[in-house]
Scaffold this active site. Structure first.
Site, short mmCIF file in Angstrom:
data_model
loop_
_atom_site.label_atom_id
_atom_site.label_comp_id
_atom_site.label_asym_id
_atom_site.label_seq_id
_atom_site.Cartn_x
_atom_site.Cartn_y
_atom_site.Cartn_z
N TYR A 73 0.83 -1.21 0.00
CA TYR A 73 0.00 0.00 0.00
C TYR A 73 0.86 1.25 0.00
O TYR A 73 0.57 2.23 -0.68
CB TYR A 73 -0.93 0.02 1.22
N PHE A 125 -6.49 19.75 -25.14
CA PHE A 125 -7.09 18.46 -25.42
C PHE A 125 -8.46 18.43 -24.74
O PHE A 125 -8.70 19.18 -23.79
CB PHE A 125 -6.19 17.34 -24.90
N ASP A 126 -9.36 17.57 -25.17
CA ASP A 126 -10.75 17.65 -24.68
C ASP A 126 -10.89 17.49 -23.16
O ASP A 126 -11.62 18.25 -22.53
CB ASP A 126 -11.70 16.72 -25.45
N ASP A 216 1.43 19.79 -20.97
CA ASP A 216 0.54 18.64 -21.09
C ASP A 216 1.33 17.64 -21.95
O ASP A 216 1.43 17.78 -23.16
CB ASP A 216 -0.78 19.05 -21.74
N ALA A 218 1.60 14.28 -22.81
CA ALA A 218 1.27 12.92 -23.25
C ALA A 218 2.25 12.37 -24.29
O ALA A 218 2.65 11.22 -24.23
CB ALA A 218 -0.15 12.87 -23.78
N LYS A 259 0.09 7.05 -23.46
CA LYS A 259 0.55 7.32 -24.82
C LYS A 259 2.03 6.91 -24.95
O LYS A 259 2.32 5.73 -25.11
CB LYS A 259 0.38 8.80 -25.16
N HIS A 455 -19.13 13.68 -26.61
CA HIS A 455 -18.85 12.76 -27.72
C HIS A 455 -18.71 11.32 -27.27
O HIS A 455 -18.92 10.41 -28.06
CB HIS A 455 -17.62 13.21 -28.50
C1 LIG Z 1 -4.91 11.57 -23.58
C2 LIG Z 1 -4.64 12.96 -23.25
C3 LIG Z 1 -5.05 13.53 -22.05
C4 LIG Z 1 -5.95 12.79 -21.06
O1 LIG Z 1 -5.36 11.66 -20.61
P1 LIG Z 1 -6.19 10.33 -20.19
O2 LIG Z 1 -5.09 9.39 -19.84
O3 LIG Z 1 -6.97 9.91 -21.38
O4 LIG Z 1 -7.04 10.68 -19.05
C5 LIG Z 1 -4.70 14.83 -21.80
N1 LIG Z 1 -3.98 15.55 -22.69
C6 LIG Z 1 -3.56 15.04 -23.85
C7 LIG Z 1 -2.78 15.87 -24.80
C8 LIG Z 1 -3.89 13.73 -24.19
O5 LIG Z 1 -3.51 13.24 -25.36
#
Ligand SMILES: *Cc1c(COP(=O)(O)O)cnc(C)c1O
Length: 464
Positions: A73, A125-126, A216, A218, A259, A455
């Protein structure tokens, strides 16, 4: 122009069977899914390009790591392995694992944003946009103008428009700007890269006005590959050196590790300077405990932490990245030959087809990109997703449908999953749909939608 397929720097050890339905069966399935591809069962999909997120194939080393996951844990050895790897790569003082990217956003963004504030990004990103709005703030996109023209080939189309950024800061007042977010690569603009120079210039503007700067992150490794390939002065630098430099300009990062770290689940928050951010780090830890679990596992199992620690290094490998981006270049060259318009030059994690070019007669209010996704499923059992007005949704203040800068159908390519023959099936399907595009007179209408991130859940029907 033919582009040679870059051979896989791996061979296949485990296979996952696929099946292909008949056209008739697909027609039934897509109707039952309310013309929303998120409702399809994965077993009814032949080639799944819905996302490159968490759909990666892990290596034998990662799977071996799964067995070594420490499920304690608190203070698991897998946690320390991850922290060591992330500190080594990004050069940040504090690393917080979380279960995925949006968890990082949920934990971090409200510490900087609230009602009356703004966050500015090269492009949100969304889920990031959603968390800005959920915090009460408003999200502003500030991408370079060349990004908005899919057929215009320019390097680093993901960049921030730095002049406009400074103008926006002055207009709203620096005290109103809670956060500047640099999305690398710029997902919504087509996986387009951001240059080191642009990150440095954005950081300088943030510093000048005292605004925190968040990456951000990813697709930080794919972004570094483009920098090495295309940015003057970086050809001889290693991917790791480039990643280090990019992150050195920001104050913090939020990351979906689903990613570029080639795992199926995971995320991280990083804070560069531990000393001056003691209070922030304490807040991150407490919010993590509230939403994710103790800060040494952050919503992940020990085996996930272990696979992530290994994937962080695998994602930086030159041969892997050449093959990875090579798949996009292969697809893009085939589309060029067929006159299919996409966001070009092609980005790092998929091909973003320009649905406006495919269906010039379908207005944004009928979601041409979603219509193209539906057609590709009908044609060959391919599942992809709309990155356009359908995804963007309604104005949070007026409730009116927003018009997106693009109507893209995104063919996201999972990492280390599909072969050259699969890519050829994709190309043939897109060309077939293009042949009958003028006969597809109308798009879709929404018959039900939730208030945010619609979506994923909305119900649609074809307009007759
Ligand atoms: C995928 C993504 C996110 C969100 O991440 P999740 O792992 O899907 O919650 C945020 N910003 C970017 C640029 C992304 O590609």
């Amino acid at each position: 122009m033919a582009v040679k397929y870059v051979p896989e720097p791996f061979r296949i050890k485990v296979v996952e069977p696929l099946r292909m339905l008949t056209r008739e069966e697909r027609e039934k399935r897509i109707a039952a899914a309310h013309y929303n591809l998120f409702y399809l069962k994965s077993e009814d999909v032949y080639i799944d390009l819905l996302t490159d997120s968490g759909t990666n194939a892990m290596s034998q080393f990662q799977w071996a790591g799964v067995m070594q996951g420490d499920e304690a844990y608190a203070g698991a050895s897998s946690y320390y392995k991850l922290i060591d790897a992330a500190k080594d790569i990004f050069g940040y003082g504090y690393i917080q694992p979380v279960h995925q990217g949006r968890a990082a956003e949920k934990v971090l963004l409200p510490l900087f944003l609230s009602e009356g504030k703004f966050a500015i990004s090269n492009m949100f990103f969304d889920t990031t946009r959603a968390h800005v709005i959920l915090s009460g703030a408003r999200a502003i996109d500030c991408v370079v103008p060349e990004a908005l023209d899919p057929s215009r080939r320019a390097p680093f189309k993901g960049n921030m428009d730095v002049e406009k950024l400074e103008k926006l800061i002055r207009e709203h007042g620096p005290e109103k700007i809670g956060l500047v977010v640099m999305t690398i690569t710029n997902n919504s603009a087509g996986g387009q890269p951001v240059s080191v120079r642009n990150v440095r210039e954005t950081a300088a503007v943030c510093k000048k006005y005292g605004i925190p700067f968040d990456i951000d992150a990813a697709r930080y490794a794919e972004n570094a590959y483009f920098i090495q390939r295309d940015e003057p002065g970086y050809a001889d630098k290693s991917i790791k050196e480039i990643v280090r430099e990019v992150f050195s300009y920001a104050d913090m990062f939020t990351m979906s590790a689903k990613k570029d770290t080639i795992v199926n689940m995971g995320g991280m928050i990083g804070v560069k300077d531990e000393k001056i951010n003691e209070k922030l780090i304490l807040e991150i830890k407490s919010r993590c405990i509230e939403f994710e679990g103790l800060y040494t596992y952050g919503g992940l199992a020990g085996r996930d932490l272990e696979a992530l620690a290994i994937g962080l290094y695998e994602g930086l490998d030159d041969n892997y990245l050449r093959y990875r981006v090579g798949q996009m270049e292969y697809l893009a060259a085939k589309f060029d030959d067929a006159g299919v318009i996409y966001q070009s030059p092609v980005g790092g994690h998929g091909v973003f087809l320009d649905a406006t070019a495919m269906f010039p007669h379908i207005p944004y209010t009928e979601y041409p990109a979603q219509a193209l996704c539906v057609e590709l499923y009908r044609e060959a059992g391919i599942r992809c997703c709309d990155i356009g007005s359908y995804m963007l949704g309604n104005d949070p203040d007026t409730g009116k449908q927003l018009k997106a800068d693009f109507e893209f159908s995104r063919l996201a390519i999972p990492r280390r999953v599909y072969t050259q023959a699969h890519l050829d099936v994709i190309v043939d399907a897109v060309i077939e749909v293009k042949k009958r595009a003028s006969g597809i007179k109308h798009g879709l209408r929404i018959v039900w939608e939730p208030p945010i991130l619609r979506h994923f859940q909305a119900h649609l029907e074809p307009i007759k």
